[in-house]
Structure formats: structure tokens, C-alpha cells
Design a protein around this motif. Sequence first.
Motif, PDB file in Angstrom:
ATOM      1  N   ILE A  16       0.844  -1.203   0.000  1.00 50.55           N
ATOM      2  CA  ILE A  16       0.000   0.000   0.000  1.00 50.55           C
ATOM      3  C   ILE A  16       0.874   1.246   0.000  1.00 50.55           C
ATOM      4  CG2 ILE A  16      -1.633   1.355   1.394  1.00 50.55           C
ATOM      5  CD1 ILE A  16      -2.860  -1.324   2.293  1.00 50.55           C
ATOM      6  N   ASP A  17       1.887   1.232   0.840  1.00 47.96           N
ATOM      7  CA  ASP A  17       2.768   2.398   0.949  1.00 47.96           C
ATOM      8  C   ASP A  17       3.461   2.678  -0.388  1.00 47.96           C
ATOM      9  OD1 ASP A  17       3.933   4.524   2.282  1.00 47.96           O
ATOM     10  OD2 ASP A  17       5.617   3.334   3.022  1.00 47.96           O
ATOM     11  N   SER A  18       3.837   1.606  -1.073  1.00 52.14           N
ATOM     12  CA  SER A  18       4.520   1.756  -2.355  1.00 52.14           C
ATOM     13  C   SER A  18       3.577   2.264  -3.444  1.00 52.14           C
ATOM     14  CB  SER A  18       5.125   0.419  -2.767  1.00 52.14           C
ATOM     15  OG  SER A  18       5.662   0.489  -4.062  1.00 52.14           O
ATOM     16  N   ARG A  19       2.323   1.815  -3.388  1.00 53.88           N
ATOM     17  CA  ARG A  19       1.392   2.132  -4.471  1.00 53.88           C
ATOM     18  C   ARG A  19       0.669   3.467  -4.266  1.00 53.88           C
ATOM     19  NH1 ARG A  19      -1.983  -2.971  -6.589  1.00 53.88           N
ATOM     20  NH2 ARG A  19      -2.700  -1.248  -7.934  1.00 53.88           N
ATOM     21  N   ARG A  20       0.879   4.102  -3.141  1.00 55.31           N
ATOM     22  CA  ARG A  20       0.200   5.385  -2.900  1.00 55.31           C
ATOM     23  C   ARG A  20       0.562   6.415  -3.964  1.00 55.31           C
ATOM     24  NH1 ARG A  20       1.243   8.300   2.041  1.00 55.31           N
ATOM     25  NH2 ARG A  20       3.290   7.275   2.159  1.00 55.31           N
ATOM     26  N   LYS A  21       1.770   6.282  -4.555  1.00 58.49           N
ATOM     27  CA  LYS A  21       2.218   7.261  -5.560  1.00 58.49           C
ATOM     28  C   LYS A  21       1.402   7.168  -6.848  1.00 58.49           C
ATOM     29  CE  LYS A  21       6.042   4.327  -7.252  1.00 58.49           C
ATOM     30  NZ  LYS A  21       5.877   3.256  -6.275  1.00 58.49           N
ATOM     31  N   GLU A  22       0.643   6.070  -6.994  1.00 61.94           N
ATOM     32  CA  GLU A  22      -0.217   5.931  -8.169  1.00 61.94           C
ATOM     33  C   GLU A  22      -1.374   6.938  -8.149  1.00 61.94           C
ATOM     34  OE1 GLU A  22      -1.771   2.019  -8.404  1.00 61.94           O
ATOM     35  OE2 GLU A  22       0.193   1.016  -8.287  1.00 61.94           O
ATOM     36  N   LEU A  23      -1.708   7.409  -6.952  1.00 66.14           N
ATOM     37  CA  LEU A  23      -2.890   8.265  -6.806  1.00 66.14           C
ATOM     38  C   LEU A  23      -2.573   9.690  -7.233  1.00 66.14           C
ATOM     39  CD1 LEU A  23      -4.125   6.989  -3.317  1.00 66.14           C
ATOM     40  CD2 LEU A  23      -4.834   6.204  -5.596  1.00 66.14           C
ATOM     41  N   SER A  24      -3.546  10.330  -7.802  1.00 65.32           N
ATOM     42  CA  SER A  24      -3.378  11.704  -8.290  1.00 65.32           C
ATOM     43  C   SER A  24      -3.605  12.746  -7.201  1.00 65.32           C
ATOM     44  CB  SER A  24      -4.354  11.957  -9.444  1.00 65.32           C
ATOM     45  OG  SER A  24      -5.697  11.787  -9.001  1.00 65.32           O
ATOM     46  N   TYR A  25      -3.876  12.293  -5.994  1.00 66.52           N
ATOM     47  CA  TYR A  25      -4.116  13.207  -4.865  1.00 66.52           C
ATOM     48  C   TYR A  25      -3.635  12.529  -3.587  1.00 66.52           C
ATOM     49  CZ  TYR A  25      -8.077  10.377  -3.299  1.00 66.52           C
ATOM     50  OH  TYR A  25      -8.842   9.361  -2.816  1.00 66.52           O
ATOM     51  N   CYS A  26      -3.718  13.217  -2.474  1.00 64.96           N
ATOM     52  CA  CYS A  26      -3.181  12.686  -1.198  1.00 64.96           C
ATOM     53  C   CYS A  26      -4.286  12.547  -0.154  1.00 64.96           C
ATOM     54  CB  CYS A  26      -2.084  13.606  -0.673  1.00 64.96           C
ATOM     55  SG  CYS A  26      -0.642  13.687  -1.751  1.00 64.96           S
ATOM     56  N   PRO A  27      -4.976  11.428  -0.119  1.00 69.27           N
ATOM     57  CA  PRO A  27      -5.990  11.213   0.932  1.00 69.27           C
ATOM     58  C   PRO A  27      -5.322  10.950   2.279  1.00 69.27           C
ATOM     59  CG  PRO A  27      -5.692   9.215  -0.334  1.00 69.27           C
ATOM     60  CD  PRO A  27      -4.834  10.269  -0.997  1.00 69.27           C
ATOM     61  N   MET A  28      -6.125  11.054   3.353  1.00 67.34           N
ATOM     62  CA  MET A  28      -5.640  10.695   4.693  1.00 67.34           C
ATOM     63  C   MET A  28      -5.892   9.207   4.912  1.00 67.34           C
ATOM     64  SD  MET A  28      -6.839  13.895   7.087  1.00 67.34           S
ATOM     65  CE  MET A  28      -5.821  13.352   8.456  1.00 67.34           C
ATOM     66  N   TRP A  29      -4.911   8.537   5.502  1.00 66.18           N
ATOM     67  CA  TRP A  29      -5.018   7.109   5.767  1.00 66.18           C
ATOM     68  C   TRP A  29      -5.132   6.870   7.279  1.00 66.18           C
ATOM     69  CZ3 TRP A  29      -4.626   3.134   1.985  1.00 66.18           C
ATOM     70  CH2 TRP A  29      -4.358   3.584   0.684  1.00 66.18           C
ATOM     71  N   CYS A  30      -5.978   5.918   7.654  1.00 62.15           N
ATOM     72  CA  CYS A  30      -6.033   5.497   9.060  1.00 62.15           C
ATOM     73  C   CYS A  30      -6.123   3.982   9.113  1.00 62.15           C
ATOM     74  CB  CYS A  30      -7.190   6.161   9.795  1.00 62.15           C
ATOM     75  SG  CYS A  30      -8.814   5.892   9.079  1.00 62.15           S
ATOM     76  N   PHE A  31      -5.761   3.434  10.257  1.00 62.65           N
ATOM     77  CA  PHE A  31      -5.628   1.983  10.377  1.00 62.65           C
ATOM     78  C   PHE A  31      -6.234   1.511  11.693  1.00 62.65           C
ATOM     79  CE2 PHE A  31      -3.498  -1.936  11.596  1.00 62.65           C
ATOM     80  CZ  PHE A  31      -3.492  -2.672  10.407  1.00 62.65           C
ATOM     81  N   GLY A  32      -6.874   0.339  11.653  1.00 57.96           N
ATOM     82  CA  GLY A  32      -7.393  -0.283  12.860  1.00 57.96           C
ATOM     83  C   GLY A  32      -7.014  -1.748  12.922  1.00 57.96           C
ATOM     84  N   GLY A  33      -6.696  -2.212  14.122  1.00 57.99           N
ATOM     85  CA  GLY A  33      -6.352  -3.616  14.282  1.00 57.99           C
ATOM     86  C   GLY A  33      -6.089  -3.949  15.737  1.00 57.99           C
ATOM     87  N   THR A  34      -5.637  -5.161  15.989  1.00 56.58           N
ATOM     88  CA  THR A  34      -5.273  -5.543  17.345  1.00 56.58           C
ATOM     89  C   THR A  34      -3.974  -4.829  17.739  1.00 56.58           C
ATOM     90  OG1 THR A  34      -3.998  -7.419  16.546  1.00 56.58           O
ATOM     91  CG2 THR A  34      -6.330  -7.812  17.067  1.00 56.58           C
ATOM     92  N   LYS A  35      -3.665  -4.852  19.014  1.00 52.30           N
ATOM     93  CA  LYS A  35      -2.451  -4.168  19.473  1.00 52.30           C
ATOM     94  C   LYS A  35      -1.183  -4.644  18.761  1.00 52.30           C
ATOM     95  CE  LYS A  35      -3.074  -2.091  24.015  1.00 52.30           C
ATOM     96  NZ  LYS A  35      -2.637  -2.096  25.417  1.00 52.30           N
ATOM     97  N   PRO A  36      -0.953  -5.957  18.659  1.00 57.42           N
ATOM     98  CA  PRO A  36       0.272  -6.400  17.979  1.00 57.42           C
ATOM     99  C   PRO A  36       0.319  -5.944  16.516  1.00 57.42           C
ATOM    100  CG  PRO A  36      -0.676  -8.198  19.253  1.00 57.42           C
ATOM    101  CD  PRO A  36      -1.689  -7.108  19.246  1.00 57.42           C
ATOM    102  N   VAL A  37      -0.836  -5.913  15.855  1.00 54.87           N
ATOM    103  CA  VAL A  37      -0.865  -5.506  14.458  1.00 54.87           C
ATOM    104  C   VAL A  37      -0.615  -4.006  14.326  1.00 54.87           C
ATOM    105  CG1 VAL A  37      -2.344  -5.295  12.415  1.00 54.87           C
ATOM    106  CG2 VAL A  37      -2.347  -7.417  13.729  1.00 54.87           C
ATOM    107  N   THR A  38      -1.215  -3.225  15.226  1.00 59.22           N
ATOM    108  CA  THR A  38      -1.034  -1.769  15.138  1.00 59.22           C
ATOM    109  C   THR A  38       0.411  -1.368  15.435  1.00 59.22           C
ATOM    110  OG1 THR A  38      -1.792  -1.466  17.434  1.00 59.22           O
ATOM    111  CG2 THR A  38      -3.438  -1.221  15.691  1.00 59.22           C
TER     112      THR A  38
END
Length: 553
Positions: free
Chosen positions: A77-99
Motif C-alpha cells: 500500500i505504501d509503495s502504491r500510494r504514488k499511483e494516486l493523483s491526490y493525497c488522501p488521509m489514511w487510518c488503520f485499525g487492528g489488534t495491538k500487535p498488528v497496530t
Amino acid sequence: MNKKKIVLGASIGNCVHVAGVSHFLDLAEREGYGVVYLGPAVSIDSLFEQIKKYKPDIIGISYRLTPENVDLLLKQIDSRRKELSYCPMWCFGGTKPVTQIAQKYEMFAFISDGTDDINDSIRFLRGDKLQGGSESYGKNFRERVNQNYPYPVLRHHFGLPSMEDTINGVEKISEAKVLDIISLGTDQNAQQYFFNQNNMRKEYDGAGGVPIRTKEDLKCLKQATQKGNYPLIRCYSGTEEVFKYAEMLVDTIDNAWTAIPLCWYNELDGRGTRTIENSIVEAQQLIKWHADRDIPVEINEPHHWGLRDAHDVMSVAMAYISAYNAKKLGVKDYIAQYMFNTPSGLTFSMDFAKILAMIEMVESLKGDNFRIYRQTRAGLPLFNPDLDVAKGQLAATTFMQMAIKPHIIHVVAYCEADHAASAEDVIASCRIVKGVIRHTLSDMFSIEKDSEIVKRKEELISEAKVLINFIENRFVNYEDPLANPEVLAESIKRGYIDAVHIVKNSKFRGNLTTKFVDGKCVAYDKETGELLDESTRLKRLLEIENSLLNKIS
């Protein structure tokens, strides 16, 4: 016309857990966003196809499986963000070990591990800086409530017998970010003798709260709140030298709001030496003092009657009379406290009917210059000394409280029947309450439409009006009887306004007795067992008065 912002949410990779994503999108929709839900196990290719299609302003992704597996997905995902023509805000949810893996990626503006507060998600959606200091959370009562509603802000009483322990506890509570208002509990010595400390009794130091002895003590407690979610701090009014006490609280802790009983903290309850006549006059003056300074006011009056086994009608009538006095005295922001489970023999349904009656009476006074905030709390008699049982009781009463859509929940620690709450107890109790709020906030259950509850609510409103009209007619020669301190004092002395626990003597001549019938607290004649409606109760009081007058004459 402004275009509605869009939030897109998905569980990525092979993760099929979508509850967190769904809940986040529900919050976003309530905050005015358009939402796009992609569902479970969304591949990275599919995710980016949908991002390019909808061009969301915020992208929320979730993963709740093995931490090692998410790292590869986030790299893609981090690598492919440059494909986008704009800069959206990203947020993430998961268990503690994953976060913990997600935190390595600078792309995320917000990360939730499920233990954080729902308010953090709301604040993120509203564009607040999550590390923005007190301004981000609300610097005063109005800001705090307005930034959170319909999510209620939480208030909790806290004060330990040691200044050092209380300061340390306030810091722990602030850092936990679970509480919005710390309601400082001071010992009775401080409330009564702060300005006359020679009268303090050493053996009572720390009894009932923190032993405040200097203005610096209060400033230190305020300073202890300047971290975490920067909770506001407030303190109960004093019982002597009340104006000096009020001014001190404003100057030292920027008192978030004041709580003043209209008829108590005097000879009636032993929490002061003032006569009831003088204390009502001072209470009204103190309410006006705060109103003139645009400080919100709570008149913590109605539950005092219920706690002393007055019948339900009395609490409803006093809720109205309290709000009436606040409006008359110029209060603009009025905090109406509704104590559930009081007295303790009420069933949940009949208790709820009483609360609804109080709300309807109080909010009939609402206007542009008289804003009313609903504050709920559990009654202390509810809680069992068994702490596990008490946790269940706290959750149950919170569920009922949420049905009236409160602005403030005054959390009562589950441990109160066993011991005064430590910082850890406060934090745990707030987390229990937040767990209930999380699952009831968007639920549109309608307990208030139950036919038996409606019937009891209407009955209580009618009976409360009988008492209110009686007082107005009985003292018709007085200007504005319901806001007249002489009338209120005389009504209590004669027993028109009465509670079972008031010690009766030549001055307080009421004869109220109550019992529980079908989950309701009602007035009755102790000798005959007859249940008394309000007209009959008051008529009999007048007959006793007339009989005494005839004997004297």
C-alpha cells in the motif's frame, strides 16, 4: 454547495473481521461524511481500484490477523500510494500487535488498536489534532460538550485522604484519557472550615475527600490535569463562607461548573450550621453570582429528596422548582442532574418513568437564553459490595441512562459500596461505561414508549403540578412563590415539601411516610395503610395546621 467528504473502509488481505471498519464508518456517517464500505478480505489491487473510482478523503483499512502478515500488505500500500493523483488521509485499525507494525509507517494519520477512546475517532473525523493540547478536547464545559455530543462526556468524583495521592491519581486519570471532568471531592473540614481552619477537627482530616488546606493545593490539582486528554476540573461548593469559596475555585481551578443545592447543606442534613432560611437565600445569591459570570450551574437538588425516601412526586416537583430558580436567577447553561436508582426500591421501569417526568417538566422551561444539559448518574444505593456484581449493575444502569441521550454521564465507581475509588477504580469504571456507550449510541431503542412507563410519567407530572400549584396558591400574596426563599423554607417547615429522613421537631412539622408499591415510591398513611395522592396528602397537612391554630387561639 460544498461536496460531502467521503470515507472509504475495508478489511484488507485475507482478514474477514469487519466490525471495527463498520463501526468507524457509522461514526463517519453520523459526522456528515459519505461512506463507501468495501467489506472483508479486500485485495490491494481491488482497494486501489475503488480508491481511484471514489477518490475518498479518508481511507480506513483494518487487519486483525497475524502481525507478520500485515507488514507485507502495508508495504504494498505504501509503495502504491504514488499511483494516486491526490493525497488522501489514511487510518488503520487492528489488534495491538498488528497496530505496532502499522506504527512503523508514516502514512497513517490515525491508528486505533481498539483500546483507545471512541472520542479519538470522532475528533480525527472532525479534523482535530490528536496531540493538540487542551484546545483539541475543549477548554471549557460548553466546548467539551458541543465537540462530543451525541457522545456524552464523562464526569467522575475523585478525592483521596492524601494530597499527594490525589495529585498522583489525577495525573493517572488524565493520562488514561477516559474522563472529561474530574469532580474534585474535598473533605468536610475543607468544605466547612477552609477560611476558619482553627475550627477544623484533626481527626476528621481526609474524611470524605482530599484535605485541601491552601489555594496552592487546588492549583497543584489543576496542574495535574494538564496532560492526556486535559480533563476539566470542578469542585462542589462550600457549606460556609460560600462566596469566598466560589471565588477561590474560579481563581485556582477555573471551576468548570458549580453544583449548588437549593435547600440543603444546612441544618436539614448536618452538612453545615446555617438555618434553612439563610441557606436558601445564600444558595440563590450564589447561583446568581455564577450566572453573572456566565459559569454553568447545576442545582443538585432533586435527588437529595429521593435519597431521603421522599415519594417520587417530590423529586419531580423539585426538579422543576430547581430549574425554575436557575432560569429566574439568570443562568444560561443549566445542568439538570438525573440520578437513577433513587430511592433504591424503584424498579428500572418506574425509575425511568420518574426521570422522563422530570425531563419533561424541566425542559418546558428551555429557551434561547436558558440551555439545558442532561446529566445522568447511578444512585449509590444501587451498588452491591460484591465488586463483580457491582460492575454488572454499573453497566445496567448506564444502559438505562443512555436511553435519555445525556450530555454528561456522572460515572459512579462500581466499588463505592466497598471503598472510595482509587485512580485505577475510576479508570476501570469509566471504561465499563464507555463500553456500554459504544453499543448504545446509535441504537434507537424506545423504552419511553412503553405504555406502563408513559402512564406513570403522566401521573407524576400531574401530581407534581398539584404540589406546585398548591404552593403557588397557598402563598399567593408572595411575589413569585416558587423562587421566594421564605416560601420555600416555610413549605419545608410545614411539610408541603418533605422527606422521610428529615428529623421532625417543632420547626419541621411534616409527617410524610412512604413505601414501595409496584416498583414506585408513594406517600401513604402509616396508620391506615391508605395510599395518598398529592391532593389528599396536602389536604391532611392543612387539617393538622388548622387544628393546631385552633388550639392556640
